[in-house]
Design a protein around this motif. Structure first.
Motif, short mmCIF file in Angstrom:
data_model
loop_
_atom_site.label_atom_id
_atom_site.label_comp_id
_atom_site.label_asym_id
_atom_site.label_seq_id
_atom_site.Cartn_x
_atom_site.Cartn_y
_atom_site.Cartn_z
N TYR A 1 15.27 33.79 59.73
CA TYR A 1 16.22 34.11 59.95
C TYR A 1 15.16 34.27 61.47
CZ TYR A 1 17.75 38.96 60.02
OH TYR A 1 18.07 40.01 60.36
N SER A 2 14.21 35.46 61.13
CA SER A 2 13.46 36.02 63.27
C SER A 2 12.38 34.52 63.32
CB SER A 2 12.86 37.10 62.60
OG SER A 2 13.93 38.03 61.83
N ILE A 3 12.44 33.78 62.39
CA ILE A 3 10.86 33.37 63.00
C ILE A 3 12.18 31.68 63.65
CG2 ILE A 3 9.74 30.95 62.24
CD1 ILE A 3 9.15 33.04 59.96
N LYS A 4 13.03 31.41 62.99
CA LYS A 4 14.17 30.51 63.76
C LYS A 4 14.77 31.38 65.17
CE LYS A 4 18.09 30.78 63.06
NZ LYS A 4 19.95 32.05 62.50
N GLN A 5 14.62 32.54 65.09
CA GLN A 5 15.96 32.61 66.49
C GLN A 5 14.48 32.25 67.07
OE1 GLN A 5 17.43 36.84 66.16
NE2 GLN A 5 19.11 35.67 65.39
N ALA A 6 13.03 33.01 66.97
CA ALA A 6 11.43 33.07 67.17
C ALA A 6 11.35 31.77 68.23
CB ALA A 6 10.76 33.63 66.98
N SER B 1 24.63 25.44 62.57
CA SER B 1 25.51 25.73 61.98
C SER B 1 26.83 26.13 62.45
CB SER B 1 25.43 27.48 62.15
OG SER B 1 25.82 27.76 61.01
N ALA B 2 26.88 25.66 63.57
CA ALA B 2 28.56 25.22 63.63
C ALA B 2 28.58 23.20 63.19
CB ALA B 2 29.29 25.42 65.13
N CYS B 3 27.31 22.75 63.21
CA CYS B 3 27.72 21.55 63.11
C CYS B 3 28.05 21.50 61.13
CB CYS B 3 26.85 20.71 63.23
SG CYS B 3 26.05 21.01 65.25
N LEU C 1 26.70 32.00 63.58
CA LEU C 1 25.29 31.49 63.44
C LEU C 1 24.85 31.02 64.33
CD1 LEU C 1 24.03 32.21 60.24
CD2 LEU C 1 24.67 33.77 61.34
N SER C 2 24.31 30.67 65.06
CA SER C 2 23.70 29.85 66.26
C SER C 2 23.16 28.78 65.37
CB SER C 2 22.65 30.14 66.90
OG SER C 2 21.16 30.93 66.14
N LYS C 3 22.19 28.54 65.34
CA LYS C 3 21.17 27.37 64.26
C LYS C 3 20.88 27.68 62.83
CE LYS C 3 20.09 24.95 68.47
NZ LYS C 3 19.55 23.95 69.42
N VAL C 4 20.48 26.54 61.64
CA VAL C 4 20.25 27.40 60.74
C VAL C 4 18.82 26.57 60.33
CG1 VAL C 4 22.47 27.40 59.59
CG2 VAL C 4 21.71 25.32 59.74
#
Lengths: 92, 132, 432, 642, 348
Positions: C272-277, C61-63, C51-54
């Motif tokens: 996750y859609s709001i996050k991606q937005a 996400s990687a962190c 994933l990108s961020k959470v």
């Protein structure tokens, strides 16, 4: 059976049939790779221009071109602010 | 050109005000980039000599982001931090440093906005009152 | 033919090395239990590591995943089998199971590989990279992704032409095509199922045109485009490489939809859609992002605030589910929907459409248990025999379930669920 | 010893490198004194970089390491572990936070952010130059856990801890256990009743010898720390003897002349001053509510079990860890909010659930039969005006479940839901579908245009501008209006205040990190779970309770704990014993001792918490805090000043 | 301010609607409907009105008539709320609302009543024939005469007043001002829709069904014309005879296809047939078939020996004329056309 280290692919070649699909896939990629690199040899091109030159579908150009970027053959050039398309050039 | 911002040293605390300052970053609440923090366990452990050292080294202001009543080490924290400020103010006067260049405020663990507000107003004050 | 059958014993077998399985394994191992993680993929970390961020903190996400993953892989009491599958498990008695596990050949000697990527450079083959959700190619000799664990090469034998190029360049001679499937016969005391979930395949909704219109992607593909190790290094339409300006999200793609057999809400897609937005607004400051929704389900800690934040940033929320999508000649997409607020059918044009695909059960674990069948719930997730008092208990004593194997949930809930499963497994192991 | 320092600057996958010029940071510290190597990395916390760090340290003999990445709250421990793997004492590691405090805070000013990052890294380097190896104090950790709160989360955690072989003291403020769940009837997913669930858990608790249950008890003070919390518990007696005579007791209850609001039924009914909440309530002995008892003695006359001679007790216990499961309060609408406290047929959802349970065959409230029920959602949650911005998560499902239950139990019920968008997440969606199919009617309003409750000629009207019907104004004549109230933090959180538990933006207790450490708090040894952490349904509460049990167990299971060696240190030469430091110490860790010639102060290492309160009061500046010495702080100031 | 009436839903269920309550208002149905436009968006709005019991809004709406039941909405409804079938039931309900006699409502709601109606009519035909001593000539003569009268009176006393009621509900009650000229200029729309149903071509992949429907209408009107005005059974003109044959063949062949759809239930619109749907198509089929055979028997001279055949045909015809045309599904032919007409004259 003793298998020679560094030549184990030969061992598996005897044991295992390589699928036609895998062979075809490789052949196709080599062809497309060559044609993309040749095209870029002449000048920097956008995906649109590449598509016209190579006459393969745009989305396939995107896929292969991006793979070539990933493996360091091609690099991303400037973006045209008007129509939001990047141009691509050979990596020196 | 951007107006130069004042250099502010913040003493923050590991458990209480540091999380608030981190959250200010997380929420992208901006404050002057010349604000630097040194994180310590408790705000009532700041020594006057550190503060004076900071002024000596050219900081325009020092801010103590105090634990306030949330301090995990006891209720006396606020009062003790206050005393440190009082003592240091005296020392500052003696050294001809304007006491208003040392401020403190309680910054709770979620007081990001209040921290940013404090930094902005402190920065403005310091810029206005600086000699140059 | 397997070379030999290897015997071993562990306190706990954790099936699935995603965030839930990893968390459960860590908890158990930190209390001194010997744990085996069986992961079918080439790397542990599950979907989260990709994933990108959470949400709602926007931590990368990687962190969060990578340190956990490295802790797991270093732990002295945790053994990891990647590229492996559990064939079956038999309950042999009180606190005793027998498990048959097969480990597929990676054709690389994991211990010797340094992850130098020379084999990857040498390999002439390009196929779709499943870890980039097919947006870009990868080699047949490859490191799954840059933060994979173990970060060692693997050979995709289906697409390999056995040219030997990789083997010739490998400095540590760790490529070994003579590897065979290994079979393990394991004695274990308790099992934790953490097999995770599958994503809905939008090909099942033909009226959205996924697969035909190339500028429609799934949310997981967008996740990859936003991740630090992204395929294009910027955000592009896969159809023609354009930087998109108008991006639309289609919520409830394959969720809350009886016609595709999934009546339940996937619980994570709104967020996750709001996050991606929000991330898109950051990455492409000029872009318009529109989210088409039925109901926004921002129910968790900090979620509603996150939703408000997105609205504040200018993300456009439209109440109404997308009915159909068609493509214009230039690759732009026309979405038809009813604007519920106005009670009017409308059409809107977007450059790129993201289908927020739902969560589906991974039914792999259902057939693992020969004795005492593992029950599934009506939606084919693992059945919780006592969901209120012991959410991790399954229909088989001594078998516990963690994370999304029981149903859709977000990462914090998965981690708590994994905590619960490991806790129950621990007390089960300690209890006399 | 000269320092050989390695510095690692993290891109954080763009989080840092998007705003901070990482290369510039690298260049600006490369030539600093003591720097052996400087590297940039995509993910410092990734396994590959961790391995690289270990290699660098061991191969090059680095004896100081700085990682400049995210907040130390996330990964300080990670990198300390890295140095330890490389056989370097972990206190030779210093963390610089260039994400939260540089790249993110100054994402509006890239050059400013870069400059900040450089300064912060230089300060960290300054600190690491002076770093000394330190070794943790090993203390004993008492293998016992106090669980505060006897609701489902607390009960469940106690059982789990007990099964792991850890003695538990379970402390419940009320005289009966079960918390909120005992107040509910049918529960979603299993259709158990709340009472059944509580009974099941209670029996398990009672069966276990290593659980001590205190009801009517409150923690009134806490001293000590992780490994050895000393708690004082005030236990209010029941004023009923243990083996009470059941038959007479009911008569005694009947005889009690005092009636007060019954909080178990959310004040919709009354109860006596001698009471139990429901038959077979656990524990089974009733209680005399001494605050409201007039000591008239009527009950005593009837029942010999009544015993007014019982006294309040103070119990002292010592535990290694404390698990907080103190639950939530249901939001109480303010006067006139949707007609609450203004019209008599406006109730809250918890009250409504009690009304359903207290009625049979016909649904009757205040003498009137109820047919049409209007539910108003998001009362006290997702507030536009008020402070509660959060969504309470459980209420949509809970209200719909209650509505369906009402329809099943009573005839001719019409349910009208005035919502702001239904949030039956996950499998709960099937409940929403079921309610729709049963003919429940859902209306939806905008955030800023809530439904209105009015009365016209004795009739209660609820009206709404319905989004779903192109904003038509719709209205329903309701016999009963149910305000679907959310969860709010406990109003009386005195017990949490004892432990100084931090709260989040929503005023619920805050965990350290939602994903990394979801049940731990910044107060070492104190874990949190259940709805005191934020709104949760039962399953979610229990999941967190079990996680917290595992975490608390890990604090005490080994019998020993390692503590940070960061404590105060006296400079014997400078100390002249004035006693001010001893006065300033909140932990009584400083005592006077006789040195060779003079009296000096001495620190009790296992009691000192390293707060540093003693430092500034010393007139001779004879005290330093390890790792925060004058030299360290001042060299950091120098570095920051540039 | 509209009051919510949950009872209406139960009423609609008696007209064949079901599960529409399951609607969670996502709007998929409206978005996939190819006839839905920005001016006239449906069916979700109709579902919503039905759930809330907003009768007045439904009565004054033409949207139920704008739907040709392609079934896309029901196929794609994520809640399986069957909006398509709801629209169908709304048409039935509206038919009864327009009908001043209220008989259509009774017949839609009650299958036994409908069957009793058919039986009474069959008995009536038998009694009438008995009174005529089963004399084929006079029965045929009176039969033809009856047809003319029945059509005239059904139109005059039932359908015309009902159309006027429909006009009242749609134009007058909501106080929509329509200039007289519009009534005249819009008239073309009425005729075009009545004979072509061209709007249903807007449904996706609907060409075949539209064509079938179109030639069925042609066949039906043709047969009506041949029998009523050209007195097919008694006419010796070859052209008329052949015309009648063709028309009746069209009817029974197309209806066979329609019936087989309803049996196979593969298409969305034929999944949930109500008795009224069945009767409409079966009677149409029987009418075509019996008319064809009667004329065949006349031409082959077998009719004298098989007078029962004509009686059967007559029974079907009378039942058709007295039940199905004024109160049954036949009316959709009229209402739908008028709905288009009203829609046209309402629009600005």
């Amino acid at each position: 059976m003793e298998i020679e280290k560094g030549k184990t692919y030969k061992y598996l070649r005897e044991k295992r049939e390589i699928s036609q699909a895998a062979k075809d896939n490789l052949k196709q990629f080599i062809k497309i790779k060559k044609s993309i690199l040749d095209a870029l040899q002449e000048s920097d091109l956008t995906i649109d221009q590449l598509t016209q030159k190579l006459s393969i579908p745009k989305h396939e150009v995107v896929f292969y071109l991006m793979s070539l970027v990933k493996y360091g053959y091609v690099q991303t050039g400037a973006v045209d602010d008007m129509d939001s398309y990047f141009s691509y050039k050979l990596k020196k | 050109m951007k107006i130069k911002s004042a250099r502010i040293l913040v003493f923050s605390t590991e458990k209480i005000s540091d999380p608030a300052i981190d959250m200010a970053g997380l929420l992208k609440l901006h404050y002057p980039p010349t604000v630097y923090t040194i994180s310590i366990p408790c705000s009532s452990g700041v020594k006057s000599r550190w503060i004076l050292h900071a002024f000596e080294k050219g900081f325009d202001g020092v801010f103590i982001a105090a634990d306030g009543s949330d301090c995990p080490y006891g209720e006396s924290c606020t009062e003790k931090t206050g005393k440190i400020i009082g003592r240091t103010h005296e020392l500052m006067k003696a050294m001809n440093i304007e006491p208003a260049r040392l401020r403190m405020a309680a910054i709770c663990s979620v007081c990001s906005e209040s921290f940013v507000k404090q930094m902005k107003s402190f920065n403005e004050y310091l810029l206005k009152n600086s000699n140059n | 033919m397997p070379e030999k059958i290897i015997n071993a014993s562990y306190d706990a077998l954790v099936i699935g090395g995603g965030i839930a399985g990893g968390e459960a394994a860590l908890n158990l191992a930190n209390n001194g239990f010997k744990v085996l993680i069986v992961e079918k993929d080439l790397s542990i970390g599950g979907k989260m590591i990709l994933l990108s961020k959470v949400f709602p903190t926007l931590d990368c996400s990687a962190c969060i995943t990578t340190p956990k993953v490295s802790e797991i892989s270093r732990h002295k009491d945790i053994t990891i089998f990647t590229e492996s599958e559990v064939k079956y498990i038999v309950k042999t008695g009180e606190k005793s199971f027998n498990a048959q596990v097969i480990r597929n050949p990676r054709y690389v000697i994991t211990e010797d590989c340094t992850g130098c990527q020379l084999c990857e450079q040498a390999c002439p083959v390009i196929v779709s990279d499943q870890y980039q959700y097919n947006l870009v190619g990868r080699k047949a000799a490859f490191i799954p992704f840059s933060i994979a664990s173990p970060r060692v090469a693997a050979i995709d034998i289906e697409n390999c032409t056995l040219c030997g190029a990789c083997e010739k360049v490998c400095p540590t001679k760790c490529i070994d095509f003579s590897q065979e499937i290994q079979e393990y016969d394991l004695e274990i005391k308790t099992v934790v199922i953490a097999t995770g979930f599958k994503l809905f395949d939008p090909l099942l909704i033909p009226r959205y045109g996924y697969g035909i219109y190339k500028n429609i992607i799934t949310s997981m593909q967008m996740e990859r485009q936003l991740a630090p190790t992204r395929p294009f290094n910027t955000i592009l339409r896969p159809g023609d490489g354009k930087v998109p300006d108008r991006i639309a999200y289609v919520l409830c793609t394959g969720s809350r939809d009886v016609t595709v057999g999934n009546p339940i809400c996937s619980q994570i897609c709104c967020m996750y859609s709001i996050k991606q937005a929000q991330l898109l607004m950051g990455a492409l400051p000029m872009a318009d992002v529109t989210i088409y929704y039925i109901n926004i389900r921002s129910f968790g800690k900090g979620f509603e605030e996150f939703y408000d934040q997105a609205k504040g940033m200018g993300v456009n929320f439209v109440k109404g589910k997308i009915g159909k999508i068609r493509e214009k000649d230039n690759g732009d997409l026309i979405m038809r929907y009813e604007d519920i607020n106005e009670n009017v059918v409308k059409e809107a044009e977007h450059d790129m459409v993201v289908l927020s695909v739902g969560v589906l059960p991974n039914t792999d674990s259902a057939s693992l248990f020969t004795d005492g069948e593992l029950k599934l719930d009506p939606f084919s997730f693992v059945f919780q025999s006592d969901p209120l008092a012991s959410p991790a208990k399954t229909s088989i004593e001594g078998v516990f379930v963690a994370g999304t194997a029981t149903g859709p949930m977000d990462i914090p809930d998965s981690i708590l669920s994994a905590g619960a499963a490991s806790s129950e497994a621990m007390s089960y192991l300690i209890r006399k | 010893m000269d320092k050989k320092i390695g510095v690692y600057i993290c891109h954080c996958g763009g989080n840092i490198s998007d705003y901070v010029d990482v290369e510039k940071v690298k260049q600006s510290v490369e030539n600093d004194e003591g720097i052996f190597l400087v590297k940039t990395t995509m993910f410092a916390c990734g396994d590959a970089n961790q391995k690289e760090m270990v290699d660098d340290i061991t191969k090059n003999g680095l004896n100081g390491v700085v990682v400049a990445s995210c907040s130390p709250k996330l990964h300080l421990i990670t990198f300390r572990a890295v140095t330890e793997r490389a056989n370097l004492n972990k206190y030779n590691y210093v963390h610089a936070n260039i994400r939260e405090q540089a790249s993110w805070a100054h994402s509006d000013d890239k050059s400013g952010a870069t400059e900040t990052a450089i300064r912060l890294v230089k300060a960290a380097i300054a600190k690491v130059r002076l770093a000394q190896p330190l070794f943790p104090f090993v203390i004993k950790s008492k293998k016992a856990v106090a669980v505060i709160g006897g609701g489902v989360a607390g009960l469940r955690a106690a059982i789990e801890l007990s099964d792991m072989g850890c003695p538990v003291t379970l402390i419940e403020r009320e005289h009966f256990i079960g918390g909120r769940v005992s107040q509910w009837n049918l529960l979603f997913t299993t259709s158990e009743t709340g009472k059944e669930l509580v009974t099941k858990l209670y029996n398990e608790v009672i069966d276990r010898e290593n659980i001590t249950l205190h009801t009517g008890s409150e923690v009134i003070s806490s001293t000590g720390n992780i490994g050895a919390f000393k708690l004082k518990i005030k236990k209010i007696p029941r004023y009923i003897k243990q083996e009470c005579h059941k038959g007479k007791l009911q008569e005694a209850i009947d005889a009690c002349p005092v009636t007060v609001d019954d909080s178990f039924n959310f004040n919709i009914t009354g109860r006596k001053a001698i009471y139990h909440n429901f038959p077979s309530e656990y524990p089974q002995e009733p209680v005399i509510d001494i605050k409201n008892c007039t000591r008239c003695g009527e009950c005593e006359k009837i029942c010999p079990s009544v015993d007014f001679s019982q006294k309040e007790e103070i119990i002292e216990i010592e535990v290694g860890s404390v698990l907080m499961a103190t639950g939530f309060d249901s939001y109480t609408p303010s006067d006139g909010e949707f007609g609450y406290d203004q019209f008599e047929n406006v109730v809250t959802l918890p009250q409504f659930k009690r009304i359903i349970e207290l009625n049979d065959k016909k649904l009757i409230f205040k003498g009137k039969e109820i047919k049409n029920i209007a539910y108003i959602y998001c009362v006290g949650s997702r507030q536009i005006e008020g402070e509660n911005k959060y969504c309470s998560r459980y209420c949509c499902t809970s209200a719909i479940f209650a509505a369906i239950h009402t329809k099943n139990k009573f005839e001719n019920i019409n349910n009208y839901h005035f919502t702001r968008g239904i949030r039956t997440y996950g499998k709960q969606e099937v409940l929403y579908a079921e309610s729709l199919k049963k003919g429940d009617i859902y209306l939806q309003s905008y955030e800023d245009d809530p439904p209105v409750v009015t009365t016209v000629n004795d009739k209660t009207l609820v009206s709404i501008n319905d989004i779903l019907t192109s904003k038509s104004k719709m209205s329903v004549e309701a016999d009963l209006v149910v305000l679907v109230t959310g969860m709010v933090p406990r109003a009386d959180n005195s017990v949490a205040a004892l432990f100084k538990l931090p709260k989040g933006r929503d005023k619920f207790f805050n965990e350290i990190h939602m994903k990394l450490r979801p049940v731990e708090t910044v107060i070492d040894g104190v874990t949190i779970c259940g709805a005191c952490q934020g709104p949760k349904n039962i399953m979610e509460s229990v999941n967190s309770a079990l996680s917290a049990a595992a975490k608390s167990f890990s604090y005490v299971s080994k019998g020993v704990l390692e503590l940070e060696p960061i404590i105060a240190k006296i400079d014997k030469d400078d100390c002249t014993w004035c006693g001010q430091c001893a006065e300033a110490c909140p932990f009584d860790a400083i005592k006077m001792v006789k040195d060779e010639k003079k009296d000096i102060a001495a620190i009790n290492n296992s009691v000192c918490k390293g707060c540093g309160m003693c430092l500034p009061v010393c007139p001779t500046d004879a005290i330093d805090l390890i790792a925060y010495s004058n030299r360290e702080i001042e060299s950091m100031i120098d570095a920051l000043a540039g | 301010m509209a009051a919510i009436n949950p009872e209406f839903g139960k009423e609609l269920n008696r007209y064949g609607a079901f599960d529409f309550n399951a609607c969670y208002n996502c709007g998929t149905c409206t978005a996939v409907c190819s006839l839905s436009t920005e001016e006239d968006s449906f069916p979700r709005e109709m579902v919503r009105f039905s759930v809330l019991g907003m009768k007045d809004e439904i009565k004054s709406s033409l949207k139920p008539w704008l739907c040709y039941y392609c079934g896309e909405c029901s196929t794609n409804c994520p809640q399986e709320a069957n909006p398509g079938e709801l629209m169908m039931s709304l048409r039935r309900w509206l038919t009864t609302e327009y009908d001043w006699t209220k008989l259509s409502g009774l017949l839609y709601r009650s299958l036994p009543l409908t069957i009793i109606g058919f039986i009474i009519i069959a008995i009536g035909v038998l009694i009438f024939s008995a009174l005529e001593n089963f004399n084929l000539q006079s029965i045929m003569h009176i039969g033809h005469f009856f047809e003319i009268i029945a059509i005239a009176s059904v139109f005059g006393f039932i359908l015309l007043p009902n159309i006027i009621r429909m006009w009242w509900l749609i134009i007058m009650k909501p106080r929509i001002k329509v200039p007289l000229m519009k009534y005249i200029t819009g008239f073309g729309e009425l005729i075009v829709h009545m004979f072509t149903q061209k709007r249903s071509l807007g449904c996706d992949n609907n060409q075949l069904r539209w064509f079938e429907h179109f030639i069925l209408v042609i066949g039906y009107l043709g047969l009506l014309f041949t029998t009523v005005f050209l007195d097919w059974f008694s006419n010796d003109n070859l052209f008329v005879i052949v015309l009648g044959y063709i028309m009746s063949i069209i009817i029974f062949i197309v209806t066979i296809d329609f019936m087989s759809d309803r049996i196979k239930k593969q298409k969305e619109m034929s999944k949930f047939s109500q008795p009224s749907d069945w009767m409409f198509v079966v009677w149409l089929f029987l009418m075509g078939l019996t008319a064809f055979i009667v004329r065949l028997f006349i031409d082959t001279g077998l009719i004298e020996q098989n007078i029962w055949l004509y009686l059967f045909h007559l029974t079907i015809l009378v039942q058709w004329a007295l039940i199905i045309v004024p109160f049954g599904k036949w009316t959709h032919f009229l209402y739908r056309s008028f709905a288009m007409y009203f829609a046209k004259i309402k629009s600005q």
